[in-house]
Write an enzyme that holds these catalytic residues in place. Structure first.
Site, PDB file in Angstrom:
ATOM      1  CE  LYS A  13      -1.567   0.249   4.031  1.00 23.49           C
ATOM      2  NZ  LYS A  13      -1.426   0.906   4.991  1.00 23.49           N
ATOM      3  NE  ARG A  88      -4.006   1.047   9.977  1.00 25.74           N
ATOM      4  CZ  ARG A  88      -2.729   1.183   9.485  1.00 25.74           C
ATOM      5  NH1 ARG A  88      -2.812   2.991   8.705  1.00 25.74           N
ATOM      6  NH2 ARG A  88      -1.730   0.223   9.268  1.00 25.74           N
ATOM      7  NE  ARG A 127       7.256  -2.956   5.910  1.00 20.54           N
ATOM      8  CZ  ARG A 127       5.816  -2.536   6.010  1.00 20.54           C
ATOM      9  NH1 ARG A 127       4.861  -2.161   5.023  1.00 20.54           N
ATOM     10  NH2 ARG A 127       5.065  -2.741   6.769  1.00 20.54           N
ATOM     11  NE  ARG A 159       6.578  -0.375  10.193  1.00 21.37           N
ATOM     12  CZ  ARG A 159       5.328   0.010   9.746  1.00 21.37           C
ATOM     13  NH1 ARG A 159       5.734   0.680   8.572  1.00 21.37           N
ATOM     14  NH2 ARG A 159       4.297  -0.491   9.866  1.00 21.37           N
ATOM     15  NE  ARG A 170       1.244  -3.415  11.220  1.00 26.42           N
ATOM     16  CZ  ARG A 170       2.602  -3.628  10.647  1.00 26.42           C
ATOM     17  NH1 ARG A 170       3.886  -4.000  10.381  1.00 26.42           N
ATOM     18  NH2 ARG A 170       2.846  -2.988   9.324  1.00 26.42           N
TER      19      ARG A 170
HETATM   20  P1  AMP Z   1       1.190   1.884   8.529  1.00 21.08           P
HETATM   21  O1  AMP Z   1       2.628   2.201   8.529  1.00 21.08           O
HETATM   22  O2  AMP Z   1       0.177   2.703   8.025  1.00 21.08           O
HETATM   23  O3  AMP Z   1       1.228   0.283   9.066  1.00 21.08           O
HETATM   24  O4  AMP Z   1       0.976   2.486  10.163  1.00 21.08           O
HETATM   25  C1  AMP Z   1       1.841   1.831  11.119  1.00 21.08           C
HETATM   26  C2  AMP Z   1       1.071   1.968  12.659  1.00 21.08           C
HETATM   27  O5  AMP Z   1       0.904   3.449  13.256  1.00 21.08           O
HETATM   28  C3  AMP Z   1      -0.016   1.017  12.844  1.00 21.08           C
HETATM   29  O6  AMP Z   1       0.309  -0.076  13.115  1.00 21.08           O
HETATM   30  C4  AMP Z   1      -0.917   2.073  13.802  1.00 21.08           C
HETATM   31  O7  AMP Z   1      -0.303   1.885  15.375  1.00 21.08           O
HETATM   32  C5  AMP Z   1      -0.758   2.945  13.821  1.00 21.08           C
HETATM   33  N1  AMP Z   1      -1.534   3.858  13.079  1.00 21.08           N
HETATM   34  C6  AMP Z   1      -1.591   4.218  11.573  1.00 21.08           C
HETATM   35  N2  AMP Z   1      -2.594   4.640  11.230  1.00 21.08           N
HETATM   36  C7  AMP Z   1      -3.621   4.525  11.704  1.00 21.08           C
HETATM   37  C8  AMP Z   1      -5.370   4.797  12.037  1.00 21.08           C
HETATM   38  N3  AMP Z   1      -5.826   5.060  11.093  1.00 21.08           N
HETATM   39  N4  AMP Z   1      -5.725   4.351  13.242  1.00 21.08           N
HETATM   40  C9  AMP Z   1      -5.430   3.416  14.094  1.00 21.08           C
HETATM   41  N5  AMP Z   1      -3.547   3.266  14.123  1.00 21.08           N
HETATM   42  C10 AMP Z   1      -3.321   4.163  13.100  1.00 21.08           C
END
Ligand code: AMP
Length: 220
Positions: A13, A88, A127, A159, A170
């Site tokens: 994504k 989300r 990753r 990460r 996740r």
């Molecule tokens: P991502 O890089 O989009 O996978 O986001 C990494 C982490 O940031 C996620 O696993 C959540 O802990 C937090 N996060 C990012 N976007 C959101 C969202 N819209 N709502 C809640 N937590 C978020």
């Protein structure tokens, strides 16, 4: 063009979002990137988010709604945006409708990148990220030099939330809290486009562009 991009962790994504934002000249708004930037700068928001992020849990809705509202009100979003990682949850989706309504805007399309679980686990475990925002996969999309970013030369890192326990968490969170939003948008009559994300990066990109170009959406 106002776009929401959905896809489970590891679906590519973020990579697709960057390429699409460049092609369609709209800002790429990644809530994960915004949170990681705050974490790096040790802001109050970053410190609050850290414990949730490390475990692969969602940061509370009110925090994310505030971040997104602020970001969407910036001038570069005037002629479109691509939201990556937001909404989300159902309350986040409701809040987004209200934010956009208040601005006299609406979403044009929801894109959904679909990838089977076993493929996601493989991809996430391999990753590697760079502080500059670049992302690699040690098997499918490795850097030219091991552990070094092709773009800026910094050392890549793994990460915390790409480690096994957090990955499973996740994926679970995605299934239970985020995937139902596909139904939510379908019921709302939103244009929903699903692509097969198990293909290579450029194939997926070409397919998304083909679908978006067919829609012939102007600036909004
Ligand atoms: P991502 O890089 O989009 O996978 O986001 C990494 C982490 O940031 C996620 O696993 C959540 O802990 C937090 N996060 C990012 N976007 C959101 C969202 N819209 N709502 C809640 N937590 C978020």
């Amino acid at each position: 063009m106002n776009i929401v991009l959905f896809g489970p962790p590891g679906s590519g994504k973020g990579t697709q979002a960057k390429m699409l934002a460049e092609k369609y000249r709209i800002p790429h708004i990644s809530t994960g990137d915004i949170l990681r930037d705050n974490l790096k700068r040790k802001t109050k928001l970053g410190l609050e988010a850290k414990s949730y992020m490390d475990k692969g849990e969602l940061v509370p809705d009110d925090v994310l709604i505030g971040i997104t509202k602020d970001r969407l009100s910036q001038s570069d979003c005037a002629s479109g945006f691509l939201l990556d990682g937001y909404p989300r949850t159902l309350p986040q989706a409701d809040a987004l409708s209200k934010i956009l309504n208040a601005m006299g805007k609406k979403l044009d399309v929801v894109l959904n990148i679909d990838v089977p679980d076993d493929e996601l686990i493989k991809r996430l475990a391999g990753r590697r990220m760079c502080v500059c925002g670049a992302s690699y996969q040690i098997v499918f999309n490795p850097p030219k030099q091991e552990r070094i970013c092709d773009l800026c030369g910094n050392t890549l890192y793994h990460r915390d939330d790409d480690k096994e326990e957090a990955i499973m968490n996740r994926l679970d969170v995605y299934k239970h809290q985020t995937q139902p939003l596909i139904n939510y948008y379908t019921k709302e009559g939103m244009m929903l486009l699903t692509v097969n994300g198990a293909a290579g990066i450029s194939e997926v990109f070409d397919e998304i562009c083909r679908l978006l170009d067919n829609l012939k959406i102007g600036d909004s």
